[in-house]
Design an enzyme around this catalytic site. Structure first.
Site, PDB file in Angstrom:
ATOM      1  N   SER A 104     -34.610   4.458  -0.145  1.00 39.38           N
ATOM      2  CA  SER A 104     -35.258   3.264   0.891  1.00 39.38           C
ATOM      3  C   SER A 104     -36.489   1.728  -0.451  1.00 39.38           C
ATOM      4  O   SER A 104     -35.912   3.063  -1.161  1.00 39.38           O
ATOM      5  CB  SER A 104     -35.767   3.053   2.371  1.00 39.38           C
ATOM      6  OG  SER A 104     -35.665   2.169   2.461  1.00 39.38           O
ATOM      7  N   GLU A 213     -26.867   3.249  -2.061  1.00 39.18           N
ATOM      8  CA  GLU A 213     -26.201   2.883  -0.973  1.00 39.18           C
ATOM      9  C   GLU A 213     -27.378   1.654  -0.430  1.00 39.18           C
ATOM     10  O   GLU A 213     -28.111   1.162  -1.008  1.00 39.18           O
ATOM     11  CB  GLU A 213     -27.228   4.294  -0.062  1.00 39.18           C
ATOM     12  CG  GLU A 213     -28.854   4.870  -0.142  1.00 39.18           C
ATOM     13  CD  GLU A 213     -29.729   4.375   0.582  1.00 39.18           C
ATOM     14  OE1 GLU A 213     -29.207   3.337   2.122  1.00 39.18           O
ATOM     15  OE2 GLU A 213     -30.957   3.428   0.546  1.00 39.18           O
ATOM     16  N   HIS A 285     -29.168   5.641   5.022  1.00 41.90           N
ATOM     17  CA  HIS A 285     -30.055   5.311   5.707  1.00 41.90           C
ATOM     18  C   HIS A 285     -29.663   6.977   7.322  1.00 41.90           C
ATOM     19  O   HIS A 285     -29.109   5.436   7.397  1.00 41.90           O
ATOM     20  CB  HIS A 285     -29.912   3.562   5.928  1.00 41.90           C
ATOM     21  CG  HIS A 285     -31.480   3.378   4.826  1.00 41.90           C
ATOM     22  ND1 HIS A 285     -31.649   3.229   4.288  1.00 41.90           N
ATOM     23  CD2 HIS A 285     -32.939   2.670   5.453  1.00 41.90           C
ATOM     24  CE1 HIS A 285     -32.663   2.411   3.345  1.00 41.90           C
ATOM     25  NE2 HIS A 285     -32.941   2.435   4.072  1.00 41.90           N
TER      26      HIS A 285
END
Length: 313
Positions: A104, A213, A285
């Protein structure tokens, strides 16, 4: 490796239960967990003032090779710290055995580290959510696939990921085998670094295996970021592009059938045909994620039924 050193370099913890449950879970597995006070630190939306978070980050350069540094969570905050991170000291510690893991917002650190030093870090699980429950959950049992690959990464320093899923966007070649530098992470974060000193140089990522992602981003935002990377010449210089999880978004009536698959189809049309575009990489995630070595050499073999991604570092 039995020592986990927790850091909180980005957003403040929004889940009072999650980090403490995760810490206890690691202890039950026989790990010594250090620097746990950071999970309670807060300043505005951040997990502490900039100086606190920067100091904590730079301190990991003094840790021994017995340690795994594990980010608490993502959010936002690492961009503020980039100019003052002691990159080489941290890279030296990694050379001596230290491993550093997160995803992230932690993509900022990983790509900055690669750009500045070439050192390898791990794109993988974090303390919150992966090892501790959300507030709505009574408890969490870490995903078996995630735990298996996480252990292989921190103990054996290797990746062996097999994906069995139909591949519809391969391009000119329906099967092949290639090698290249594994790199990537969160798409939005990666795009925010393009043109900065914290984005890897072309010579570092030319012919690479790029994995991407994202979360909470509508497909049109995903497409916009992919088009930026394409028009900047980044996607076209890769040996392969791997798409992981793009989760927690909501479509609208206004989309009229436009969805994530439409994004992939449009990217396939514009991406050079010799570059395979692969989907369903278990990363992002989501609970079932592999741990990927950012900056290490990887080997990819693929066909229309899936792919195998391997690395040893």
């Amino acid at each position: 490796m039995k020592k986990i050193h927790v850091i909180a370099p980005s957003g403040a913890n929004p889940e009072p239960q999650s980090p403490f449950a995760a810490i206890e879970w690691f202890k039950r597995q026989g790990f010594e967990v250090q620097n746990t006070d950071c999970v309670e630190r807060r300043y505005q939306r951040f997990s502490g003032k900039d100086a606190e978070r920067l100091s904590e980050l730079n301190q990991i350069g003094k840790l021994s090779g017995e340690h795994l540094v594990l980010a608490m969570r993502g959010g936002y905050g690492l961009h503020r710290l980039l100019p003052d991170i002691e990159w080489q000291q941290i890279a030296n510690a990694i050379q001596n055995g230290l491993q550093v893991c997160g995803h992230s917002d932690f993509t900022v650190f990983q790509l900055g580290l690669l750009a500045k030093t070439g050192a390898v870090s791990l794109a993988g699980p974090m303390l919150n959510y992966d090892f501790g429950p959300k507030e709505s959950q009574a408890e969490i049992i870490p995903d078996p696939l995630m735990w298996k690959h996480f252990q292989a990464a921190i103990q054996d320093r290797q990746l062996d990921c097999k994906v069995e899923a139909q591949q519809s966007y391969l391009g000119k070649s329906t099967a092949g085998e290639l090698t290249g530098t594994l790199w990537g992470g969160n798409l939005t974060i990666l795009c925010s670094l393009v043109g900065t000193p914290y984005f890897p140089a072309q010579k570092q990522i030319q012919g690479g295996i790029l994995f991407l992602e994202d979360v909470n981003e509508h497909p049109y935002r995903i497409e916009r970021n992919l088009m930026q990377l394409l028009d900047a010449g980044i996607l076209g210089s890769q040996s392969a592009v791997l798409l992981g999880g793009f989760s927690a978004y909501r479509l609208f009536d206004h989309d009229q059938g436009y969805d994530l698959h439409m994004v992939f189809e449009h990217l396939r049309k514009r991406l050079p045909e010799v570059i395979p575009l692969l989907t369903d990489l278990p990363f992002g995630h989501q609970a079932n994620k592999v741990t990927l070595p950012v900056g290490a050499s990887g080997k990819l073999s693929y066909n229309s039924s899936g792919f195998v991604l391997q690395s040893k570092w």
